[in-house]
Design an enzyme around this catalytic site. Structure first.
Site, mmCIF file in Angstrom:
data_model
loop_
_atom_site.group_PDB
_atom_site.id
_atom_site.type_symbol
_atom_site.label_atom_id
_atom_site.label_comp_id
_atom_site.label_asym_id
_atom_site.label_seq_id
_atom_site.Cartn_x
_atom_site.Cartn_y
_atom_site.Cartn_z
ATOM 1 C CG ASN A 86 -1.467 1.319 1.591
ATOM 2 O OD1 ASN A 86 -2.452 1.781 1.013
ATOM 3 N ND2 ASN A 86 -0.819 1.997 2.549
ATOM 4 C CE1 TYR A 156 -0.102 7.777 -6.614
ATOM 5 C CE2 TYR A 156 -1.936 8.125 -8.117
ATOM 6 C CZ TYR A 156 -1.451 7.657 -6.906
ATOM 7 O OH TYR A 156 -2.300 7.072 -6.001
ATOM 8 C CB ALA A 158 3.975 5.956 -15.516
ATOM 9 C CE LYS A 160 -0.218 4.088 -6.646
ATOM 10 N NZ LYS A 160 -0.033 3.202 -5.483
ATOM 11 C CB ILE A 189 -10.346 7.186 -0.297
ATOM 12 C CG1 ILE A 189 -10.348 6.091 -1.392
ATOM 13 C CG2 ILE A 189 -10.943 6.665 1.003
ATOM 14 C CD1 ILE A 189 -11.679 5.539 -1.802
HETATM 15 N N1 LIG Z 1 -6.288 8.226 -0.665
HETATM 16 C C1 LIG Z 1 -6.745 8.060 -1.886
HETATM 17 O O1 LIG Z 1 -7.773 8.643 -2.260
HETATM 18 C C2 LIG Z 1 -6.045 7.124 -2.844
HETATM 19 C C3 LIG Z 1 -6.598 6.965 -4.115
HETATM 20 C C4 LIG Z 1 -5.993 6.085 -5.000
HETATM 21 C C5 LIG Z 1 -4.877 5.363 -4.617
HETATM 22 N N2 LIG Z 1 -4.338 5.548 -3.381
HETATM 23 C C6 LIG Z 1 -3.163 4.743 -3.029
HETATM 24 O O2 LIG Z 1 -3.365 4.225 -1.729
HETATM 25 C C7 LIG Z 1 -2.109 4.097 -1.060
HETATM 26 C C8 LIG Z 1 -2.176 4.837 0.277
HETATM 27 O O3 LIG Z 1 -2.432 6.205 0.001
HETATM 28 P P1 LIG Z 1 -2.842 7.250 1.141
HETATM 29 O O4 LIG Z 1 -3.777 8.189 0.531
HETATM 30 O O5 LIG Z 1 -3.215 6.524 2.376
HETATM 31 O O6 LIG Z 1 -1.437 7.997 1.312
HETATM 32 P P2 LIG Z 1 -0.770 8.670 2.592
HETATM 33 O O7 LIG Z 1 -1.768 9.091 3.586
HETATM 34 O O8 LIG Z 1 0.186 9.663 2.031
HETATM 35 O O9 LIG Z 1 0.051 7.453 3.231
HETATM 36 C C9 LIG Z 1 1.115 6.886 2.537
HETATM 37 C C10 LIG Z 1 1.754 5.829 3.418
HETATM 38 O O10 LIG Z 1 2.876 5.268 2.707
HETATM 39 C C11 LIG Z 1 4.025 5.342 3.530
HETATM 40 N N3 LIG Z 1 5.236 5.455 2.723
HETATM 41 C C12 LIG Z 1 5.530 6.413 1.803
HETATM 42 N N4 LIG Z 1 6.768 6.209 1.313
HETATM 43 C C13 LIG Z 1 7.252 5.100 1.937
HETATM 44 C C14 LIG Z 1 8.488 4.390 1.883
HETATM 45 N N5 LIG Z 1 9.498 4.762 1.076
HETATM 46 N N6 LIG Z 1 8.638 3.290 2.655
HETATM 47 C C15 LIG Z 1 7.650 2.901 3.478
HETATM 48 N N7 LIG Z 1 6.471 3.523 3.586
HETATM 49 C C16 LIG Z 1 6.283 4.619 2.820
HETATM 50 C C17 LIG Z 1 3.785 6.554 4.423
HETATM 51 O O11 LIG Z 1 4.548 6.515 5.625
HETATM 52 P P3 LIG Z 1 5.989 7.243 5.777
HETATM 53 O O12 LIG Z 1 5.967 8.486 4.948
HETATM 54 O O13 LIG Z 1 6.111 7.461 7.236
HETATM 55 O O14 LIG Z 1 6.996 6.239 5.292
HETATM 56 C C18 LIG Z 1 2.295 6.393 4.722
HETATM 57 O O15 LIG Z 1 2.113 5.469 5.760
HETATM 58 C C19 LIG Z 1 -1.053 4.659 -2.010
HETATM 59 O O16 LIG Z 1 -0.449 3.605 -2.720
HETATM 60 C C20 LIG Z 1 -1.869 5.543 -2.954
HETATM 61 O O17 LIG Z 1 -1.241 5.681 -4.190
HETATM 62 C C21 LIG Z 1 -4.893 6.429 -2.502
#
Ligand SMILES: NC(=O)c1ccc[n+]([C@@H]2O[C@H](COP(=O)([O-])OP(=O)(O)OC[C@H]3O[C@@H](n4cnc5c(N)ncnc54)[C@H](OP(=O)(O)O)[C@@H]3O)[C@@H](O)[C@H]2O)c1
Length: 252
Positions: A86, A156, A158, A160, A189
Site C-alpha cells: 500500500n 504517479y 505510470a 500505478k 477516498i
Molecule cells: N487516498 C486516496 O484517495 C487514494 C486513491 C488512489 C490510490 N491511493 C493509493 O493508496 C495508497 C495509500 O495512500 P494514502 O492516501 O493513504 O497515502 P498517505 O496518507 O500519504 O500514506 C502513505 C503511506 O505510505 C508510507 N510510505 C511512503 N513512502 C514510503 C516508503 N518509502 N517506505 C515505506 N512507507 C512509505 C507513508 O509513511 P511514511 O511516509 O512514514 O513512510 C504512509 O504510511 C497509495 O499507494 C496511494 O497511491 C490512494
C-alpha cells in the site's frame, strides 16, 4: 473473524488507507505488521489490540530494510500470510516541469517497493513446515488513474499502471506456490491523498462530474474490499484489479 490467526504485513500501514486496512484486518482477527518510515500515532492502535499490532520501521525502496521487515514479521508471528503493498507517494507535476528526482522517487516507492516486498515475502509465505492453510495473499494498491490520464499525474499514473501489470505477472508466477495476487484500485477516498486532492475545489468538481456516487469514498470501504481480497470469500479471484471508486465511468 474472517482473518483469525492470519498475519498481515501492510506497507504504509501507519496512516491513511493503510491504517484503515490495518484497522479492518485487526477487527477480523488478524495480526498486523504496520511498515513505514514513521510510526505517527500507530501506538494507540497497538494499545487497543495487545500483541496483534507491530510497527516496523521500513523504507520500501531499500532492499535491506524490506528484508528486515519480513524477518521481524516472522520473528513476531511465525510467518506472513497476507501482504498489502500500500505504501505510495504522489509527486504531481506536468511532464514539462517534472524533475528526475520526483520521477525516481515515485517509481522507486510505488513500483520498486512493490517488487521488493513481493520478492521478500515469498519465503515467509511458503516456509517449509508451515501449515498448508488457505495460502498466501498479496494485495497491491494501485489507483483510478492507473488507466485514466490526468494532468500532472504522469509519474504517479505510470507507476500505478505498472503495478497493475506486475500484479498479473506475480499472480501467474506465484499461483503454483498457492499465493493469490490481486490489485485494489481506489478512487478518491476521504483520507490521505484523496482528501488532499478533494480539498482543491476545482479538482474535486471536475472529478465529481464523472462519478456515479456523488461523494468521496470512505476509508472503511477500502478496508472492506481489502478484507474481501485477503479472506476466503475471494477464493476464485486471482490476478485481477478490484476497483473501489464509486463508479468512475463518465469520459467527461
Ligand atoms: N487516498 C486516496 O484517495 C487514494 C486513491 C488512489 C490510490 N491511493 C493509493 O493508496 C495508497 C495509500 O495512500 P494514502 O492516501 O493513504 O497515502 P498517505 O496518507 O500519504 O500514506 C502513505 C503511506 O505510505 C508510507 N510510505 C511512503 N513512502 C514510503 C516508503 N518509502 N517506505 C515505506 N512507507 C512509505 C507513508 O509513511 P511514511 O511516509 O512514514 O513512510 C504512509 O504510511 C497509495 O499507494 C496511494 O497511491 C490512494
Amino acid at each position: 473473524m474472517r482473518l483469525e490467526g492470519r498475519t498481515a504485513v501492510i506497507t504504509g500501514g501507519t496512516r491513511g488507507l493503510g491504517r484503515a486496512i490495518a484497522e479492518a484486518f485487526l477487527a477480523e482477527g488478524a495480526s498486523v505488521v504496520a511498515a513505514a518510515r514513521n510510526p505517527y500515532d500507530i501506538k494507540e492502535l497497538a494499545d487497543d489490540h495487545e500483541g496483534r499490532l507491530l510497527y516496523q520501521y521500513t523504507d520500501v525502496t531499500d532492499e535491506r530494510s524490506v528484508e528486515e521487515l519480513m524477518t521481524a514479521a516472522c520473528e513476531a508471528y511465525g510467518g506472513v500470510d497476507i501482504l498489502v503493498n500500500n505504501a505510495g507517494v504522489s509527486r504531481d507535476g506536468k511532464i514539462a516541469r517534472l524533475s528526475v528526482a520526483d520521477w525516481n522517487t515515485t517509481l522507486a516507492t510505488n513500483l520498486t517497493g512493490v517488487f521488493l516486498c513481493t520478492r521478500a515475502v515469498i519465503g515467509p509465505m511458503t516456509t517449509p513446515g508451515k501449515p498448508a492453510g488457505p495460502g498466501g495473499r498479496i494485495i497491491n494498491v494501485s489507483s483510478c488513474v492507473a488507466g485514466r490520464a490526468a494532468v500532472g499525474a504522469g509519474a504517479y499514473s505510470a507507476s500505478k499502471a505498472a503495478v497493475e501489470m506486475f500484479t498479473r505477472t506475480s499472480a501467474v508466477e506465484l499461483a503454483p506456490k498457492n499465493i493469490r495476487v490481486n490489485c485494489l484500485s481506489p478512487g478518491y477516498i476521504d483520507e490521505g491523498m484523496g482528501k488532499e486532492l478533494a480539498a482543491n475545489e476545482r479538482a474535486w468538481e471536475s472529478y465529481r462530474g464523472r462519478l456515479l456516487s456523488d461523494r468521496l469514498g470512505r476509508p472503511e470501504e477500502v478496508g472492506a474490499a481489502a478484507v474481501f481480497l485477503a479472506g476466503g470469500e475471494s477464493s476464485y479471484v486471482n490476478g485481477t484489479v478490484v476497483e473501489v471508486n464509486g463508479g468512475l465511468l463518465w469520459a467527461a
